[in-house]
Design an enzyme around this catalytic site. Structure first.
Site, short mmCIF file in Angstrom:
data_model
loop_
_atom_site.label_atom_id
_atom_site.label_comp_id
_atom_site.label_asym_id
_atom_site.label_seq_id
_atom_site.Cartn_x
_atom_site.Cartn_y
_atom_site.Cartn_z
N HIS A 217 0.84 -1.20 0.00
CA HIS A 217 0.00 0.00 0.00
C HIS A 217 0.88 1.25 0.00
O HIS A 217 2.10 1.17 0.20
CB HIS A 217 -0.92 0.02 1.24
CG HIS A 217 -0.19 0.04 2.54
ND1 HIS A 217 0.03 -1.09 3.30
CD2 HIS A 217 0.42 1.05 3.20
CE1 HIS A 217 0.71 -0.76 4.37
NE2 HIS A 217 0.99 0.53 4.34
C1 T46 Z 1 2.82 0.85 6.94
C2 T46 Z 1 3.66 -0.36 7.16
C3 T46 Z 1 5.13 -0.05 7.28
C4 T46 Z 1 -4.48 -0.70 13.26
O1 T46 Z 1 -5.62 -0.97 13.68
N1 T46 Z 1 -3.79 0.38 13.74
C5 T46 Z 1 -2.53 0.71 13.32
O2 T46 Z 1 -1.96 1.69 13.81
C6 T46 Z 1 -1.93 -0.10 12.29
C7 T46 Z 1 -0.55 0.23 11.77
C8 T46 Z 1 -2.64 -1.16 11.79
N2 T46 Z 1 -3.87 -1.45 12.27
C9 T46 Z 1 -4.60 -2.64 11.77
C10 T46 Z 1 -5.01 -2.56 10.30
C11 T46 Z 1 -5.00 -4.01 9.85
O3 T46 Z 1 -6.25 -4.58 10.16
O4 T46 Z 1 -3.72 -3.78 11.84
C12 T46 Z 1 -3.93 -4.65 10.76
C13 T46 Z 1 -2.63 -4.91 10.03
O5 T46 Z 1 -2.22 -3.71 9.35
P1 T46 Z 1 -1.60 -3.71 7.89
O6 T46 Z 1 -2.08 -4.88 7.12
O7 T46 Z 1 -1.81 -2.34 7.28
O8 T46 Z 1 -0.03 -3.93 8.22
P2 T46 Z 1 1.21 -3.76 7.26
O9 T46 Z 1 2.36 -4.41 7.91
O10 T46 Z 1 0.88 -4.20 5.88
O11 T46 Z 1 1.45 -2.17 7.20
C14 T46 Z 1 1.85 -1.46 8.34
C15 T46 Z 1 1.07 -0.14 8.46
O12 T46 Z 1 -0.34 -0.42 8.45
C16 T46 Z 1 1.39 0.80 7.32
O13 T46 Z 1 0.91 2.09 7.61
O14 T46 Z 1 3.27 1.80 6.30
O15 T46 Z 1 3.25 -1.16 8.27
#
Ligand code: T46
Length: 132
Positions: A49
């Site tokens: 993303h």
């Molecule tokens: C990024 C990279 C480096 C929350 O509820 N609160 C939060 O502050 C975050 C970061 C995530 N979430 C929830 C959203 C999803 O349901 O946790 C779950 C996993 O998040 P995501 O799939 O977006 O994780 P990554 O590792 O793909 O991405 C994360 C960050 O979301 C993003 O901003 O830049 O790490």
């Protein structure tokens, strides 16, 4: 692509290492949120993303991982191996994180609270947005 690394002030001695991160000094924004990613299974790729406005600094405080950054023109793979260095990721940069070692802990300092509407999770939408 211009990549910005931030060197943290460190105090290293025979007793270990102490690294210092201060908002608006070390990091060029006010830190609204801190989270960390750990225990990532082998061969797992995360991210996929970009963010509309969010700025973040990523630090691999333990172990190592790789980050692929894509600005729509160029892709770059960065090895995160040093706990004393942060990688600044500006808004509108596609990111993917991979090759996490078993012990890796990726710490993230973010400029805003969590907001799902700030995410661009579709690659074509990301490319279209860059042309707007
Ligand atoms: C990024 C990279 C480096 C929350 O509820 N609160 C939060 O502050 C975050 C970061 C995530 N979430 C929830 C959203 C999803 O349901 O946790 C779950 C996993 O998040 P995501 O799939 O977006 O994780 P990554 O590792 O793909 O991405 C994360 C960050 O979301 C993003 O901003 O830049 O790490």
């Amino acid at each position: 692509m211009d990549i910005t690394f931030i060197d943290f002030l460190q105090h290293c001695s025979e007793y270990g290492e102490l690294s210092i991160i201060e908002e608006e000094r070390t990091v060029p924004f006010s830190i609204k949120r801190v989270y960390y990613i750990s225990k990532v299974p082998e061969n797992t790729r995360r991210g996929f993303h970009a963010h509309k406005t969010l700025q973040q600094v990523l630090v691999c405080v333990q172990g190592s991982c790789k980050i692929m950054l894509d600005d729509g023109k160029e892709k770059m793979d960065i090895s995160m191996t040093q706990s004393g260095k942060g990688l600044l990721i500006d808004s509108c940069i596609w990111r993917e994180m991979y090759d996490f070692t078993e012990d890796a802990v990726l710490l993230v300092l973010a400029s805003a609270y969590y907001d799902e509407s700030d995410y661009i999770r579709d690659y074509d939408t990301f490319l279209r947005r860059l042309k707007e």
